[in-house]
Scaffold this motif. Structure first.
Motif, PDB file in Angstrom:
ATOM      1  N   ASP A  18      35.200  58.720  39.741  1.00 29.10           N
ATOM      2  CA  ASP A  18      35.015  58.856  41.189  1.00 29.10           C
ATOM      3  C   ASP A  18      36.335  59.006  41.939  1.00 29.10           C
ATOM      4  N   GLY A  19      37.446  58.720  41.262  1.00 32.43           N
ATOM      5  CA  GLY A  19      38.739  58.915  41.899  1.00 32.43           C
ATOM      6  C   GLY A  19      39.637  57.703  41.990  1.00 32.43           C
ATOM      7  N   ALA A  20      39.287  56.600  41.317  1.00 28.03           N
ATOM      8  CA  ALA A  20      40.138  55.408  41.370  1.00 28.03           C
ATOM      9  C   ALA A  20      41.440  55.629  40.608  1.00 28.03           C
ATOM     10  N   ASP A  21      42.539  55.172  41.207  1.00 28.74           N
ATOM     11  CA  ASP A  21      43.855  55.226  40.569  1.00 28.74           C
ATOM     12  C   ASP A  21      44.206  53.924  39.862  1.00 28.74           C
ATOM     13  N   GLU A  22      43.577  52.840  40.288  1.00 27.52           N
ATOM     14  CA  GLU A  22      43.923  51.509  39.787  1.00 27.52           C
ATOM     15  C   GLU A  22      42.653  50.684  39.624  1.00 27.52           C
ATOM     16  N   ILE A  23      42.590  49.918  38.567  1.00 21.83           N
ATOM     17  CA  ILE A  23      41.449  49.054  38.278  1.00 21.83           C
ATOM     18  C   ILE A  23      41.908  47.603  38.294  1.00 21.83           C
ATOM     19  N   ASP A  24      41.284  46.798  39.153  1.00 20.89           N
ATOM     20  CA  ASP A  24      41.575  45.359  39.223  1.00 20.89           C
ATOM     21  C   ASP A  24      40.455  44.616  38.501  1.00 20.89           C
ATOM     22  N   LEU A  25      40.752  44.118  37.322  1.00 17.61           N
ATOM     23  CA  LEU A  25      39.779  43.521  36.406  1.00 17.61           C
ATOM     24  C   LEU A  25      39.846  42.003  36.434  1.00 17.61           C
ATOM     25  N   VAL A  26      38.706  41.357  36.634  1.00 17.46           N
ATOM     26  CA  VAL A  26      38.636  39.893  36.532  1.00 17.46           C
ATOM     27  C   VAL A  26      38.419  39.505  35.072  1.00 17.46           C
ATOM     28  N   ILE A  27      39.280  38.656  34.548  1.00 20.10           N
ATOM     29  CA  ILE A  27      39.077  38.169  33.181  1.00 20.10           C
ATOM     30  C   ILE A  27      37.886  37.201  33.146  1.00 20.10           C
ATOM     31  N   PRO A  28      37.296  36.980  31.974  1.00 19.31           N
ATOM     32  CA  PRO A  28      36.259  35.953  31.843  1.00 19.31           C
ATOM     33  C   PRO A  28      36.895  34.559  31.860  1.00 19.31           C
ATOM     34  N   TYR A  29      37.308  34.161  33.064  1.00 20.40           N
ATOM     35  CA  TYR A  29      38.146  32.966  33.181  1.00 20.40           C
ATOM     36  C   TYR A  29      37.407  31.686  32.817  1.00 20.40           C
ATOM     37  N   ARG A  30      36.101  31.655  33.033  1.00 18.28           N
ATOM     38  CA  ARG A  30      35.350  30.448  32.651  1.00 18.28           C
ATOM     39  C   ARG A  30      35.347  30.272  31.133  1.00 18.28           C
ATOM     40  N   LYS A  31      35.284  31.375  30.411  1.00 25.38           N
ATOM     41  CA  LYS A  31      35.365  31.301  28.948  1.00 25.38           C
ATOM     42  C   LYS A  31      36.752  30.843  28.523  1.00 25.38           C
ATOM     43  N   LEU A  32      37.770  31.297  29.225  1.00 26.41           N
ATOM     44  CA  LEU A  32      39.122  30.855  28.904  1.00 26.41           C
ATOM     45  C   LEU A  32      39.273  29.359  29.142  1.00 26.41           C
ATOM     46  N   ILE A  33      38.720  28.876  30.237  1.00 23.79           N
ATOM     47  CA  ILE A  33      38.766  27.435  30.523  1.00 23.79           C
ATOM     48  C   ILE A  33      38.108  26.647  29.394  1.00 23.79           C
ATOM     49  N   ALA A  34      37.057  27.246  28.811  1.00 21.56           N
ATOM     50  CA  ALA A  34      36.342  26.594  27.701  1.00 21.56           C
ATOM     51  C   ALA A  34      37.058  26.769  26.368  1.00 21.56           C
ATOM     52  N   GLY A  35      38.198  27.484  26.378  1.00 18.98           N
ATOM     53  CA  GLY A  35      38.992  27.624  25.161  1.00 18.98           C
ATOM     54  C   GLY A  35      38.837  28.945  24.427  1.00 18.98           C
ATOM     55  N   ASP A  36      38.097  29.887  25.001  1.00 16.54           N
ATOM     56  CA  ASP A  36      37.816  31.146  24.326  1.00 16.54           C
ATOM     57  C   ASP A  36      38.827  32.222  24.738  1.00 16.54           C
ATOM     58  N   GLU A  37      39.967  32.244  24.073  1.00 15.15           N
ATOM     59  CA  GLU A  37      40.979  33.261  24.357  1.00 15.15           C
ATOM     60  C   GLU A  37      40.541  34.640  23.877  1.00 15.15           C
ATOM     61  N   ARG A  38      39.741  34.660  22.825  1.00 13.94           N
ATOM     62  CA  ARG A  38      39.294  35.935  22.267  1.00 13.94           C
ATOM     63  C   ARG A  38      38.515  36.755  23.290  1.00 13.94           C
ATOM     64  N   ALA A  39      37.710  36.073  24.100  1.00 13.75           N
ATOM     65  CA  ALA A  39      36.915  36.782  25.113  1.00 13.75           C
ATOM     66  C   ALA A  39      37.818  37.507  26.104  1.00 13.75           C
ATOM     67  N   VAL A  40      38.938  36.883  26.443  1.00  9.49           N
ATOM     68  CA  VAL A  40      39.894  37.512  27.368  1.00  9.49           C
ATOM     69  C   VAL A  40      40.524  38.727  26.709  1.00  9.49           C
ATOM     70  N   ARG A  41      40.958  38.566  25.476  1.00  9.28           N
ATOM     71  CA  ARG A  41      41.578  39.685  24.773  1.00  9.28           C
ATOM     72  C   ARG A  41      40.623  40.869  24.644  1.00  9.28           C
ATOM     73  N   GLU A  42      39.384  40.578  24.289  1.00  9.36           N
ATOM     74  CA  GLU A  42      38.404  41.653  24.105  1.00  9.36           C
ATOM     75  C   GLU A  42      38.156  42.399  25.420  1.00  9.36           C
ATOM     76  N   MET A  43      38.023  41.660  26.505  1.00 10.56           N
ATOM     77  CA  MET A  43      37.752  42.282  27.802  1.00 10.56           C
ATOM     78  C   MET A  43      38.927  43.146  28.254  1.00 10.56           C
ATOM     79  N   VAL A  44      40.120  42.566  28.230  1.00  7.36           N
ATOM     80  CA  VAL A  44      41.286  43.305  28.711  1.00  7.36           C
ATOM     81  C   VAL A  44      41.559  44.520  27.818  1.00  7.36           C
ATOM     82  N   SER A  45      41.452  44.352  26.520  1.00 10.02           N
ATOM     83  CA  SER A  45      41.709  45.461  25.603  1.00 10.02           C
ATOM     84  C   SER A  45      40.728  46.608  25.819  1.00 10.02           C
ATOM     85  N   ALA A  46      39.459  46.280  26.013  1.00  5.66           N
ATOM     86  CA  ALA A  46      38.434  47.308  26.186  1.00  5.66           C
ATOM     87  C   ALA A  46      38.640  48.081  27.484  1.00  5.66           C
TER      88      ALA A  46
END
Length: 257
Positions: A96-124
């Motif tokens: 649609d024309g976006a130049d920049e994407i501001d992505l929210v990490i799965p921060y609740r999963k990170l708080i629970a100790g799940d670093e993998r969920a953050v890596r998977e989201m950001v990488s994808a």
């Protein structure tokens, strides 16, 4: 001297501003106003930051070669959508024309100790943001709270491809703070990577902006904060910037916001 200094900060803040409308009642008329407000007699904002559903409209209003970039948000504000849905949202926004994407990490999963969920989201999402599209990763530091967790989130985002790390959605009780900024700016320095920083939520005045710029200068040097390395995510800041540049009292009714 103080007045001159304030005007210099205001001019710099304008050049670094992601002028934002992520209100629940945002509509097409509000987007038209935002695109107009991003272009001032003193220069233009770095970007506008809007809901994905308005990206196509904003691109039509600003044109294909506008110096004002279009940023939009994904996995926003909850951070809880499935990865495949966020990737699809990202690809549509870019189409649609976006130049920049501001992505929210799965921060609740990170708080629970799940670093993998953050890596998977950001990488994808990183894979979907092919250059020159920028990826700005929102940590939601006010919810992470713990210094070590904010530092860990910063390094996770940086190591998985973030172009910027951003404090907040602006949708929670605690948003940008100088303490979080200090942790994140130092994480960028520690990483050795050319990654930018974006405080968002609660930066409302030129005086507020000066505090963040001074902190960035202390950690990274006086010339580090430029649009490719530093942004302010704000809706109300433009009004105080314009009041300062026009020599009006802060918060005067003629301010844009």
């Amino acid at each position: 001297m103080i007045e001159t200094s304030s005007r210099l900060v205001a001019a710099k803040a304008l050049s670094l501003l992601d002028l934002t409308d992520l209100t629940d009642n945002c509509d097409a008329a509000a987007i038209e106003r935002l695109c107009q407000q991003a272009q001032t007699p003193f220069g233009h904002a770095a970007a506008i930051c809007i809901w994905p559903r308005f990206v196509r409209q904003a691109r039509g209003l600003l044109g294909q070669n506008s110096a004002i970039r279009i940023a939009t948000v994904v996995n926003f504000p909850s951070g809880e959508l499935p990865v495949e849905e966020v990737v699809a949202e990202t690809k549509t926004a870019i189409d649609d024309g976006a130049d920049e994407i501001d992505l929210v990490i799965p921060y609740r999963k990170l708080i629970a100790g799940d670093e993998r969920a953050v890596r998977e989201m950001v990488s994808a999402v990183r894979a979907a943001c092919t250059p020159p599209v920028l990826l700005k990763v929102i940590l939601e530091t006010g919810e992470l709270k713990d210094r070590d967790l904010i530092r860990s989130a910063s390094h996770l985002a940086i190591s998985t491809g973030a172009d910027f790390i951003k404090t907040s959605t602006g949708k929670v009780k605690v948003n940008a703070t100088l303490e979080a900024a200090d942790i994140m700016l130092n994480a960028i320095r520690e990483s050795g990577r050319n990654v930018g920083f974006k405080p968002a939520g609660g930066v409302r005045t030129v005086a507020d902006a000066a505090l963040y710029l001074n902190l960035a200068a202390t950690i990274h040097g006086p010339d580090w904060a430029i649009p490719s390395t530093f942004r302010f995510g704000a809706s109300g800041l433009l009004g105080d910037i314009l009041a300062t540049l026009e020599g009006r009292p802060a918060g005067s009714p003629n301010a844009a916001y």
